[in-house]
Design a protein around this motif. Structure first.
Motif, PDB file in Angstrom:
ATOM      1  N   CYS A   1       1.028  -1.449  -0.317  1.00 11.41           N
ATOM      2  CA  CYS A   1      -0.274   0.182  -0.710  1.00 11.41           C
ATOM      3  C   CYS A   1       0.841   1.045   0.133  1.00 11.41           C
ATOM      4  O   CYS A   1       0.291   2.352  -0.495  1.00 11.41           O
ATOM      5  CB  CYS A   1      -1.105  -0.240   1.330  1.00 11.41           C
TER       6      CYS A   1
ATOM      7  N   SER B   1     -12.527  -8.932   0.969  1.00  7.03           N
ATOM      8  CA  SER B   1     -12.463  -7.343   1.999  1.00  7.03           C
ATOM      9  C   SER B   1     -10.842  -6.939   1.687  1.00  7.03           C
ATOM     10  O   SER B   1     -11.077  -5.269   2.091  1.00  7.03           O
ATOM     11  CB  SER B   1     -12.845  -7.827   3.782  1.00  7.03           C
ATOM     12  N   ILE B   2     -10.234  -7.682   2.692  1.00  7.14           N
ATOM     13  CA  ILE B   2      -8.474  -7.399   2.084  1.00  7.14           C
ATOM     14  C   ILE B   2      -8.404  -6.172   1.478  1.00  7.14           C
ATOM     15  O   ILE B   2      -7.907  -5.601   0.752  1.00  7.14           O
ATOM     16  CB  ILE B   2      -7.992  -8.171   2.463  1.00  7.14           C
ATOM     17  N   SER B   3      -8.576  -7.659  -0.402  1.00  7.83           N
ATOM     18  CA  SER B   3      -8.001  -6.212  -1.828  1.00  7.83           C
ATOM     19  C   SER B   3      -9.421  -4.939  -1.410  1.00  7.83           C
ATOM     20  O   SER B   3      -8.544  -4.205  -2.139  1.00  7.83           O
ATOM     21  CB  SER B   3      -8.776  -7.060  -2.818  1.00  7.83           C
ATOM     22  N   THR B   4     -10.436  -4.940  -0.719  1.00  9.33           N
ATOM     23  CA  THR B   4     -10.760  -3.411  -1.553  1.00  9.33           C
ATOM     24  C   THR B   4     -10.868  -2.735  -0.701  1.00  9.33           C
ATOM     25  O   THR B   4     -10.103  -1.450  -0.540  1.00  9.33           O
ATOM     26  CB  THR B   4     -12.740  -4.137  -0.568  1.00  9.33           C
ATOM     27  N   LEU B   5      -9.993  -3.310   1.122  1.00 11.80           N
ATOM     28  CA  LEU B   5      -9.432  -2.264   1.495  1.00 11.80           C
ATOM     29  C   LEU B   5      -8.238  -1.688   1.196  1.00 11.80           C
ATOM     30  O   LEU B   5      -7.905  -0.531   1.311  1.00 11.80           O
ATOM     31  CB  LEU B   5      -9.048  -3.113   3.180  1.00 11.80           C
ATOM     32  N   THR B   6      -7.532  -3.125   0.779  1.00 14.11           N
ATOM     33  CA  THR B   6      -6.122  -2.324   0.185  1.00 14.11           C
ATOM     34  C   THR B   6      -6.344  -0.946  -0.873  1.00 14.11           C
ATOM     35  O   THR B   6      -5.313  -0.179  -0.653  1.00 14.11           O
ATOM     36  CB  THR B   6      -5.155  -2.823  -0.490  1.00 14.11           C
TER      37      THR B   6
ATOM     38  N   SER C   1      -6.335  -3.362  -7.230  1.00  9.20           N
ATOM     39  CA  SER C   1      -5.835  -4.210  -6.687  1.00  9.20           C
ATOM     40  C   SER C   1      -6.985  -5.188  -6.598  1.00  9.20           C
ATOM     41  O   SER C   1      -6.481  -6.221  -6.543  1.00  9.20           O
ATOM     42  CB  SER C   1      -6.758  -3.109  -4.889  1.00  9.20           C
TER      43      SER C   1
ATOM     44  N   LEU D   1      -8.571   0.527  -1.143  1.00  5.26           N
ATOM     45  CA  LEU D   1      -8.927   2.284  -0.364  1.00  5.26           C
ATOM     46  C   LEU D   1      -7.638   2.691   0.424  1.00  5.26           C
ATOM     47  O   LEU D   1      -8.223   4.128   0.305  1.00  5.26           O
ATOM     48  CB  LEU D   1     -10.140   2.007   0.925  1.00  5.26           C
ATOM     49  N   LEU D   2      -7.260   2.065   1.051  1.00  6.42           N
ATOM     50  CA  LEU D   2      -5.737   2.455   1.953  1.00  6.42           C
ATOM     51  C   LEU D   2      -5.364   3.059   0.978  1.00  6.42           C
ATOM     52  O   LEU D   2      -4.774   4.410   1.609  1.00  6.42           O
ATOM     53  CB  LEU D   2      -5.547   1.323   2.931  1.00  6.42           C
TER      54      LEU D   2
END
Length: 791
Positions: A296, A381-386, A339, A388-389
């Motif tokens: 990230c 969820s990890i990919s989406t959060l990645t 992502s 976004l972050l």
């Protein structure tokens, strides 16, 4: 190019996360499939002995579980399991006419075992399966191994050999592949079967013989904590006098929920099988988190580095009416798309890497573990959060560009003085340096375990499985024949091999001392020539001879525990009281301390006695032709023994396996350290690209005024040297604390040297300089006209 680097970094991070995720999830969920698993508990024991070390075990005395069910109405059911591997080597065969197999994980079990543990039966029924003596329930794997694809219920197997062999009737077959349980059984034998089962059924001492795995099932809504608080008075009620006679100052019982056994059993000895460690899984999850976080950080650095390239696009879009919110949404969408693409690419890569992962972790992961719905949801969820972050900061910076400045060519995208980006790079290298230090120290400790003098010579030794009456009766002939094989130097036998933990023990005391003030001394039965074969130094006295009965040879730790001077040892007798009978054990020899357990444990008191019923035959050899040696041993074995298969291991390899977890940890750390450094280098590449873009006009002016390439490279690299030094200062104490805590698990361990941190710092600095110099030289040799011309 920068988009490709971004994607590459995200793929590395996502693949790492995915692999760690499926491994961690595979280590969870043990025993949860049993009915009302939240109400099933194992009874564990801590035996206190005053100022002597406590004995923490996952087992209890035989009568404890039945008494709990009798005394407490909240206990609806109980069962007991005995791991018979501790007492014999479990030779089993379909009939006397066929070869047998040494099969581990053979459990004596009460008839109630399937009321608590509902294994899925493929053949037969769990109801009444172990009600009668000499009944057995096999795993599907073992049933197929013994009988092929035939139906086996009603058939018999021969368990053991010689006079101790018993015929067992098969009453069922259970599926052993579709469930995850800490028990991991191979086959069950009814507790009422003659032998050890009868002993367990009739033994009524609440203090001693803590070798039974005891389980209870509570009624729904029962308060386990309330029951736990009643256990001290329970053990005093039933066993106060027995505890005093056994010299146990304080015996405590603890309830362990079965769903916690696999991951939360640290500190409890004598586990029924291999368990994991939640700290190990947390460590892996932390690695995955940091790898993804570094990816990230790269995205942020590379996105802001290319900000100037998109400045005009943003300015034009703002002029035609695009708002800040729509621009932020656009940039976040781009980040999320990248992502998600990385996620989709990571799945087939992870599948291709599974064989390597299984080899590294000794696991059995398959593509089905990846396509588990929990894994896919977490991965999405990890990919989406990645996305976004990684995208939020560049989106805010880029959307804040003023169009009038862009269109007048006056913009230079910056955020303060760039401290945020520098902080991110420092953070990356804190992780990288910490991992480098961890790899070096873990590798050092593993090599230390391999090179440390264990007090015996594990090299050039083969251990052959024995444990049958046929081997016992023909041992002298086998030994004589083995000694005639070219390359064989010596032959001996023993109950325990050097790579096995010695579990047998005696509570002993000195003449004239309080019989209740006992010292626990481990016990191993061996043959004459055992010390010579193992190259264990005999400091005092003599080896065993054929006329020895209760004579013993002790290690130095035993003398220390009893405060016996070494020169007085051979005139000393140790005593043991059992059922009010006092047994005398004269010391006839003293050996130097040797490691008969792992280096994680301190060497404890041990005595060795003459034993004519070995579980192992040890062959010391001196030859490089291992294949021919094993062939000769096998042919000699088969000429003498027709009831036991020829099964062998090399002792040095088995000793290495005692530290398999440390070896795997070293390899895993090495892999992820490489990945963290690789991603960090991509981040540096992004940041130096950004710097070169910001300073291109300054570089052009300097070159026009006569600056050399070396001067320009120094200009671009000096800041990064400072960042790595700052990272080194931060990482050093963090890595030291982490590794110091890890080494605390070992009684015998390396000292952490300063050079480890210096090496890690220099390594990180060189890696950073190589990465930065590549882009710095490219900027330094660029034509200044391209950066100074009027746009």
């Amino acid at each position: 190019m920068l988009t490709g680097i971004n994607l590459f970094g995200l793929i590395i991070g996502t693949v790492s996360c995915l692999i760690i995720l499926i491994y961690v999830l595979n280590q969870t969920g043990y025993d949860q499939h049993f009915d009302h698993a939240e109400n099933i508990y194992r009874i564990e024991t801590v035996n206190g002995r005053g100022d002597k070390p406590s004995f923490n075990t996952a087992t209890t005395s035989p009568p404890i579980a039945p008494a709990l069910k009798s005394d407490f109405p909240e206990v609806s059911e109980m069962t007991r399991i005995v791991l018979t591997d501790l007492f014999n080597v479990n030779l089993i065969r379909a009939s006397l006419e066929v070869d047998g197999y040494y099969e581990p994980r053979a459990y004596l079990a009460d008839s109630t075992v399937f009321k608590i543990f509902q294994f899925h039966f493929i053949e037969g029924s769990p109801i009444g399966a172990l009600n009668s003596p000499n009944q057995t329930v096999l795993s599907a794997t073992l049933a197929k191994k013994l009988f092929g694809n035939k139906s086996v219920v009603g058939k018999t197997v021969i368990w053991g050999s010689g006079a101790e062999a018993q015929t067992l009737t098969i009453t069922g077959v259970f599926d052993d592949e579709s469930t995850k349980s800490h028990l991991n059984p191979n086959y069950f034998v009814s507790m009422t079967t003659p032998g050890m089962g009868e002993f367990v059924s009739t033994f009524q001492n609440f203090a001693t013989n803590n070798f039974v795995y005891s389980y209870i099932k509570l009624i729904p809504d029962a308060d386990a904590q309330n029951l736990q608080e009643k256990l001290p008075s329970f053990i005093q009620k039933h066993g106060k006098k027995q505890l005093e006679n056994a010299g146990m100052v304080d015996k405590k019982l603890f309830l362990k929920k079965i769903t916690d056994i696999h991951l939360y059993s640290e500190g409890r000895d004598n586990q029924i099988g291999t368990v994991s460690n939640i700290k190990y899984l947390y460590f892996l999850l932390a690695l995955a988190f940091f790898i993804q976080l570094v990816a990230c950080i790269n995205f942020i650095n590379l996105s802001t580095a290319r900000a100037n390239q998109r400045a005009k696009e943003i300015g034009v879009r703002k002029v035609v009416g695009a708002g800040k919110g729509s621009l932020i949404r656009q940039f976040l969408s781009e980040s999320l798309l990248l992502s998600l693409i990385a996620m989709l690419i990571s799945i087939p890569i992870a599948i291709l890497l599974l064989p390597l992962v299984n080899e590294l972790t000794l696991g059995s992961l398959s593509y089905l573990n990846i396509f588990n719905w929990k894994v896919l949801v977490l991965l999405l969820s990890i990919s989406t959060l990645t996305g976004l972050l990684a995208g939020i900061y560049p989106a805010i910076i880029l959307s804040s560009i003023k169009p009038i400045q862009v269109l007048k060519s006056a913009v230079q995208i910056q955020s303060g003085n760039g401290m945020f980006r520098k902080a991110l790079v420092v953070f990356q290298f804190v992780i990288s340096i910490s991992l480098i230090v961890s790899v070096i120290i873990i590798t050092q400790q593993f090599k230390y375990t391999q090179s440390k003098d264990l007090g015996f010579n594990k090299e050039n030794m083969v251990a052959l499985r024995a444990g049958t009456s046929d081997v016992t009766s023909k041992y002298d002939a086998i030994k004589s024949n083995f000694l005639n094989i070219p390359g064989v130097v010596s032959v001996a036998s023993g109950r325990y091999a050097p790579f096995e933990t010695v579990l047998n023990d005696n509570g002993m005391y000195l003449p004239g001392k309080n019989p209740q003030d006992l010292t626990i001394v481990r016990r191993n039965g061996v043959s004459k020539d055992y010390f010579n074969t193992m190259n264990i130094d005999l400091l005092q006295g003599r080896d065993f001879n054929a006329t020895d009965d209760n004579q013993i040879i002790v290690n130095k730790a035993t003398l220390k525990s009893f405060n016996i001077p070494e020169d007085k040892a051979l005139s000393t007798i140790l005593l043991q009281t059992h059922d009010e009978v006092v047994y005398e054990y004269p010391i006839v020899g003293v050996v130097d301390d040797y490691h008969f357990t792992t280096l994680k444990d301190e060497i404890v008191p041990l005595f060795l006695h003459l034993d004519n019923e070995p579980n192992w035959v040890f062959v010391k050899f001196k030859t490089d032709d291992y294949k021919q040696l094993v062939s000769n041993l096998e042919s000699t074995w088969k000429k003498n023994i027709d009831t036991a298969p020829f099964t062998y291991v090399f002792v040095d390899k088995e000793v290495e396996n005692l530290y398999a977890q440390e070896q795997r940890l070293s390899k895993i750390c090495t892999v992820f350290t490489f990945l963290a450094i690789l991603i960090s280098c991509l981040g540096l590449f992004g940041l130096v690209s950004y710097y070169a873009e910001q300073k291109k006009k300054e570089i052009g002016i300097r070159k026009v005024l006569g600056a050399s390439v070396q001067t320009v490279v120094k200009l671009l690299t000096k800041d990064f040297v400072v960042l790595v030094i700052i990272a080194f200062v931060i990482a050093t104490p963090l890595a030291y604390l982490a590794m110091h805590n890890w080494l605390e698990n070992f009684t015998y361990r390396i000292d952490i040297s300063v050079w480890v941190f210096i090496l890690a710092g220099i390594g990180a600095l060189l890696i950073a300089l190589i990465t930065v110099s590549f882009q710095a030289i490219k900027a330094a040799i660029a034509n200044p006209i391209n950066s100074l011309r009027t746009e």
